[in-house]
Write a protein that holds these residues in place. Sequence first.
Motif, mmCIF file in Angstrom:
data_model
loop_
_atom_site.group_PDB
_atom_site.id
_atom_site.type_symbol
_atom_site.label_atom_id
_atom_site.label_comp_id
_atom_site.label_asym_id
_atom_site.label_seq_id
_atom_site.Cartn_x
_atom_site.Cartn_y
_atom_site.Cartn_z
ATOM 1 N N TRP A 158 0.992 -3.659 4.992
ATOM 2 C CA TRP A 158 0.085 -2.602 4.564
ATOM 3 C C TRP A 158 0.659 -1.937 3.322
ATOM 4 C CZ3 TRP A 158 -1.756 0.648 9.405
ATOM 5 C CH2 TRP A 158 -2.472 -0.187 10.269
ATOM 6 N N TYR A 159 -0.219 -1.309 2.558
ATOM 7 C CA TYR A 159 0.219 -0.544 1.394
ATOM 8 C C TYR A 159 -0.175 0.908 1.586
ATOM 9 C CZ TYR A 159 1.159 0.795 -3.434
ATOM 10 O OH TYR A 159 1.658 1.402 -4.554
ATOM 11 N N PHE A 160 0.826 1.779 1.548
ATOM 12 C CA PHE A 160 0.577 3.215 1.709
ATOM 13 C C PHE A 160 0.530 3.871 0.337
ATOM 14 C CE2 PHE A 160 2.084 7.588 2.074
ATOM 15 C CZ PHE A 160 1.206 8.086 3.017
ATOM 16 N N MET A 161 -0.549 4.585 0.077
ATOM 17 C CA MET A 161 -0.729 5.252 -1.214
ATOM 18 C C MET A 161 -0.858 6.756 -1.005
ATOM 19 S SD MET A 161 -3.853 4.868 -4.001
ATOM 20 C CE MET A 161 -3.657 3.088 -4.111
ATOM 21 N N PHE A 162 -0.111 7.510 -1.804
ATOM 22 C CA PHE A 162 -0.265 8.956 -1.760
ATOM 23 C C PHE A 162 -0.121 9.536 -3.153
ATOM 24 C CE2 PHE A 162 3.980 8.193 -2.103
ATOM 25 C CZ PHE A 162 4.843 8.521 -1.080
ATOM 26 N N THR A 163 -0.607 10.753 -3.284
ATOM 27 C CA THR A 163 -0.450 11.439 -4.551
ATOM 28 C C THR A 163 0.922 12.087 -4.588
ATOM 29 O OG1 THR A 163 -1.304 13.167 -5.999
ATOM 30 C CG2 THR A 163 -1.503 13.535 -3.641
ATOM 31 N N ARG A 164 1.499 12.161 -5.774
ATOM 32 C CA ARG A 164 2.814 12.788 -5.902
ATOM 33 C C ARG A 164 2.670 14.295 -5.818
ATOM 34 N NH1 ARG A 164 6.865 9.688 -10.053
ATOM 35 N NH2 ARG A 164 7.358 7.983 -8.639
ATOM 36 N N ALA A 165 2.554 14.778 -4.635
ATOM 37 C CA ALA A 165 2.373 16.208 -4.401
ATOM 38 C C ALA A 165 3.284 16.610 -3.248
ATOM 39 C CB ALA A 165 0.907 16.517 -4.086
ATOM 40 N N ASN A 166 3.183 17.865 -2.845
ATOM 41 C CA ASN A 166 4.022 18.360 -1.760
ATOM 42 C C ASN A 166 3.436 18.008 -0.405
ATOM 43 O OD1 ASN A 166 5.901 19.530 -3.525
ATOM 44 N ND2 ASN A 166 4.626 21.351 -3.749
ATOM 45 N N SER A 167 3.119 16.737 -0.226
ATOM 46 C CA SER A 167 2.578 16.285 1.046
ATOM 47 C C SER A 167 2.803 14.789 1.183
ATOM 48 C CB SER A 167 1.080 16.594 1.135
ATOM 49 O OG SER A 167 0.517 15.995 2.286
ATOM 50 N N PRO A 168 3.229 14.317 2.370
ATOM 51 C CA PRO A 168 3.428 12.887 2.583
ATOM 52 C C PRO A 168 2.195 12.194 3.139
ATOM 53 C CG PRO A 168 4.322 14.075 4.439
ATOM 54 C CD PRO A 168 3.719 15.112 3.512
ATOM 55 N N THR A 169 1.036 12.841 3.077
ATOM 56 C CA THR A 169 -0.185 12.233 3.600
ATOM 57 C C THR A 169 -0.839 11.363 2.541
ATOM 58 O OG1 THR A 169 -1.512 14.142 2.946
ATOM 59 C CG2 THR A 169 -0.559 14.168 5.153
ATOM 60 N N GLY A 170 -1.602 10.407 3.005
ATOM 61 C CA GLY A 170 -2.289 9.516 2.078
ATOM 62 C C GLY A 170 -3.144 8.522 2.830
ATOM 63 N N TYR A 171 -3.280 7.325 2.273
ATOM 64 C CA TYR A 171 -4.098 6.278 2.878
ATOM 65 C C TYR A 171 -3.306 4.980 2.920
ATOM 66 C CZ TYR A 171 -8.200 9.303 2.427
ATOM 67 O OH TYR A 171 -9.088 10.337 2.538
ATOM 68 N N ALA A 172 -3.483 4.225 3.991
ATOM 69 C CA ALA A 172 -2.834 2.926 4.135
ATOM 70 C C ALA A 172 -3.893 1.841 4.054
ATOM 71 C CB ALA A 172 -2.076 2.846 5.455
ATOM 72 N N PHE A 173 -3.634 0.843 3.211
ATOM 73 C CA PHE A 173 -4.569 -0.276 3.050
ATOM 74 C C PHE A 173 -4.130 -1.450 3.917
ATOM 75 C CE2 PHE A 173 -5.773 -4.237 0.722
ATOM 76 C CZ PHE A 173 -7.148 -4.154 0.974
ATOM 77 N N ASP A 174 -5.046 -1.931 4.749
ATOM 78 C CA ASP A 174 -4.816 -3.064 5.628
ATOM 79 C C ASP A 174 -5.484 -4.288 5.016
ATOM 80 O OD1 ASP A 174 -4.745 -4.968 7.586
ATOM 81 O OD2 ASP A 174 -5.707 -3.761 9.145
ATOM 82 N N PRO A 175 -4.726 -5.215 4.406
ATOM 83 C CA PRO A 175 -5.342 -6.379 3.772
ATOM 84 C C PRO A 175 -5.905 -7.381 4.764
ATOM 85 C CG PRO A 175 -2.956 -6.567 3.685
ATOM 86 C CD PRO A 175 -3.258 -5.206 4.249
ATOM 87 N N ASN A 176 -5.537 -7.269 6.045
ATOM 88 C CA ASN A 176 -6.093 -8.168 7.048
ATOM 89 C C ASN A 176 -7.572 -7.862 7.294
ATOM 90 O OD1 ASN A 176 -3.469 -9.523 8.140
ATOM 91 N ND2 ASN A 176 -3.005 -7.339 8.142
ATOM 92 N N LEU A 177 -7.867 -6.582 7.509
ATOM 93 C CA LEU A 177 -9.243 -6.154 7.746
ATOM 94 C C LEU A 177 -9.879 -5.570 6.502
ATOM 95 C CD1 LEU A 177 -8.784 -4.451 11.249
ATOM 96 C CD2 LEU A 177 -9.439 -6.807 10.731
ATOM 97 N N ARG A 178 -9.093 -5.456 5.404
ATOM 98 C CA ARG A 178 -9.563 -4.886 4.140
ATOM 99 C C ARG A 178 -10.181 -3.502 4.368
ATOM 100 N NH1 ARG A 178 -9.292 -7.654 -0.136
ATOM 101 N NH2 ARG A 178 -11.055 -6.702 -1.209
#
Length: 403
Positions: free
Chosen positions: A91-111
């Motif tokens: 999976w690829y986890f993407m987040f904005t460079r801000a004061n938070s570790p939250t973001g979105y994870a991309f699952d290439p299996n199910l897209r």
Amino acid sequence: MENDASWESFPVNYFEVGLVENELLSKEINGGKCDMMVSLDAVLPDDVLEKILSLLPIASILRARSVCKRWHSVVHSRSYSWMNRLPQKPWYFMFTRANSPTGYAFDPNLRKWYNFDLPCIERSNWLISSSHGLVCFMDNDNRSRIFVCNPITRYWTRIPEPPGACLPDYSALAMSVDQCARSYTIVVAKSKLLPSDLLQSELSIHIYESETGHWVTPFMEILVGWRGGDEGVICNGVFYCLIHRTGVLGNADIRHGLLMYNLSTRSSNTSIMRMSIPVPLPITCGRLMNLKDKLVLVGGIAKHDRPDIIKGICIWELHRNEWREIARMPHRLFQGFGEFDEVFASSGADDLVFIQSFGGTALLTFDMKQRSWKWSVKCPVTKRFPLQLFTGFCFEPRLEAAH
């Protein structure tokens, strides 16, 4: 970029909801028909249920564990089926460079994209390395706080502070998991410029073994004309890190090199610079990764007259101390990122390489086995202001990985 806007976004609690209804089964008794409420769960032995669940995509397994206590116990049993389950695409986890570790994870299996937050860290400014389902974080501000976690199970632990310079100018982090021994190794390479001569730097290598719970510092050397950086990886028992030439500006000379240090022999008598390997081309933003025990370098190809400007992106593989070009990003895909900064995020695992511009959320993958490029489906993250930056990393989603 791919014009598929049909992405699906799931919150974190998506994995924690859902019940399986009892099935209504019909059974003939004495020539008649009697309806009985029988739970499928009741007729499946643990080993059969475990085998069935182990064949599901990881996102479905995470939901299945919330069905009942028995299913939760089966999913977390760490038995043969789980330990020998074929790994899924990272999976690829993407987040904005801000004061938070939250973001979105991309699952290439199910897209699909999932809402996701990371345990144990409170912001996104961390050095990150991953291996076989575990992720290692090091605080990029003080370079002393280190955590190891499994993002899927959300279990984590803190590692003792590494020795060496308290505030190094540059640090590289690398992690490697030994699946057979169920242990891991962490390497931190610290580089500090010498105040008396900024063309020289002190490079020290620090190694942590989870089996012993202690750090050792087997190597230290003064580099002349070079300094360490923030890019490192472990591949086949060897620690690799990129180094940067000091005092070279305004031309396209080779400004990077590759150092290697054998973690098995841990020699302290041989100069590490004698075993250095030049990068294949003048590059910017070099990224190292271990793809199935092969060392891979992803780098931006610098313009001859403007070495800080990227004109393309290339992927190389190291073979017997020589670089082999694997692929160059087609120009039409390079343009698909829009305005490409001189830096970008790139990481990989298994057969996949992920590439993302710091200035946007477009995510491109390259399959090393099929030699093919593919855009991810549209990420639900939106850019809120022009200077907003994004970054990310990949990890293998595994339930059995334990720290």
